[in-house]
Design an enzyme around this catalytic site. Structure first.
Site, short mmCIF file in Angstrom:
data_model
loop_
_atom_site.label_atom_id
_atom_site.label_comp_id
_atom_site.label_asym_id
_atom_site.label_seq_id
_atom_site.Cartn_x
_atom_site.Cartn_y
_atom_site.Cartn_z
CD GLU A 39 -65.07 -11.17 3.13
OE1 GLU A 39 -65.68 -10.09 3.28
OE2 GLU A 39 -65.23 -11.92 2.15
CE1 TYR A 122 -70.61 -9.86 3.72
CE2 TYR A 122 -68.58 -8.83 4.51
CZ TYR A 122 -69.28 -9.49 3.51
OH TYR A 122 -68.68 -9.78 2.32
CG ASP A 140 -71.80 -7.10 1.26
OD1 ASP A 140 -72.88 -7.43 0.72
OD2 ASP A 140 -70.72 -7.07 0.63
#
Length: 357
Positions: A39, A122, A140
């Site tokens: 991520e 996020y 996102d």
């Protein structure tokens, strides 16, 4: 009616992603450490570019403990070329915190995850959903684009109130669906079909309920973000090579670009005009280098960052003498042969691949 529409969109998305999931190395991963690394790498970076870095990074730092015990320079070296180096520094800092505060076990609580360096709303939601099955929607850029078009949200989420609105819409779409599949569906749909320009609406599993398609305004949604002022910079590097194969480098400090990476002797100028031999000699004199010199070559590159356009020039300079001292006003003398052991900005590595000093 709206609740039904929310549930329908979420269910259709989950069904679609089960049959159309992109094949990427972090897909179906449940290890929070690996999800976290992926991520962070995917922030501001395309999945295709991340794949190789992800595999190499985990091969070098397979566990949180391995990352925490590494030298920051080694971490930056593995990140070299991926850009946005604060991401790597924050990964390293967060790993150290996890070792210190949680005995090396990645926390499962959202608030604790959110409090780690470099993790925002996020990323914390994505890790919570993918690793721990938390019923949380991760919003996102892809999710913003899908939600704006599908529900006709006409404002970009650049305020806390609008961010909350987008999150509520996403959370309502998630409903009772599998959070990992739903969030993956949002990411994949935004990356492959509901793309910024010329979306492939005919292939979209939720196109029938899409406001933007119905109104024929997909190209207008979401509305553009406010553009930041682009800063123009000129970085002129003097790359020394003495008669014994030594050069001068230093580690960049502060909060500027490429912080923590190494660089050659630098002179930042306002003008693009090349440095004269006399000016180069003056720059080197300030570092303590007093030897006769000869400029062998000059190379220049343009580097575009999010908020900066950087013109980078490298002056390959040959010294008649030997760099004897270890410290030259913050620069350290190192063998040219050892440069591969240091983390440099990608633009410098490109230069080195062309110019063997």
């Amino acid at each position: 009616m709206k609740k039904t529409r929310f549930r329908q969109a979420g269910a259709q998305l989950v069904t679609w992603v089960q049959d159309n999931e992109r094949q990427l190395p972090w897909k179906s991963e449940r290890d929070p450490y690996k999800i976290w690394v992926s991520e962070i790498m995917l922030q501001q970076t395309r999945a295709e570019q991340v794949t190789g870095y992800y595999k190499r990074f985990l091969a070098r730092f397979p566990t949180i403990s391995a990352l925490a015990s590494a030298n920051e320079t080694d971490v930056l070296r593995m990140w070299e070329g991926l850009g946005y180096y604060s991401r790597a520094r924050n990964l390293h800092k967060a790993a150290i915190q996890i070792i210190r505060n949680y005995n090396g076990v990645f926390p499962s609580d959202y608030d604790k995850i959110r409090a780690l360096p470099g993790i925002g709303d996020y990323t914390a939601a994505a890790i919570s959903a993918f690793a721990f099955g938390a019923s949380m929607a991760a919003v996102d850029g892809n999710a913003i684009r899908i939600l704006s078009r599908y529900f006709g949200i006409l404002d970009y989420p650049d305020t806390a109130l609008l961010k909350k609105k987008y999150l509520e819409y996403a959370q309502n779409c998630l409903g009772d669906s599998d959070p990992a599949l739903f969030n993956q569906g949002m990411m994949d749909l935004g990356a492959t079909i509901c793309i910024p320009r010329l979306p492939l609406c005919d292939q979209c599993p939720i196109s029938e309920g899409c406001y933007a398609r119905r109104m024929k305004i997909t190209s207008n949604l979401p509305p553009p973000r406010k553009r930041n002022t682009i800063k123009e910079r000129v970085l002129q590097y003097v790359v020394i090579a003495d008669e014994f194969g030594n050069t001068l480098i230093r580690r960049r400090e502060g909060k500027d670009i490429w912080c923590g990476l190494f660089e050659f002797v630098l002179e930042e100028t306002k003008e693009e005009a090349p440095l004269s031999s006399q000016k180069i000699r003056s720059i080197l004199t300030k570092t303590g280098v007093m030897y006769p010199l000869k400029v062998l070559s000059v190379r220049e590159y343009k580097h575009i960052l999010t908020h900066q356009r950087v013109l980078v020039k490298f002056y390959h300079v040959k010294l008649k003498g030997r760099l004897k001292e270890k410290n030259y006003c913050g620069y350290q003398a190192e063998s040219v042969k050892n440069l591969l052991n240091f983390a440099f900005p990608r633009i410098t590595r490109v230069y080195l691949s062309h110019e063997i000093i």
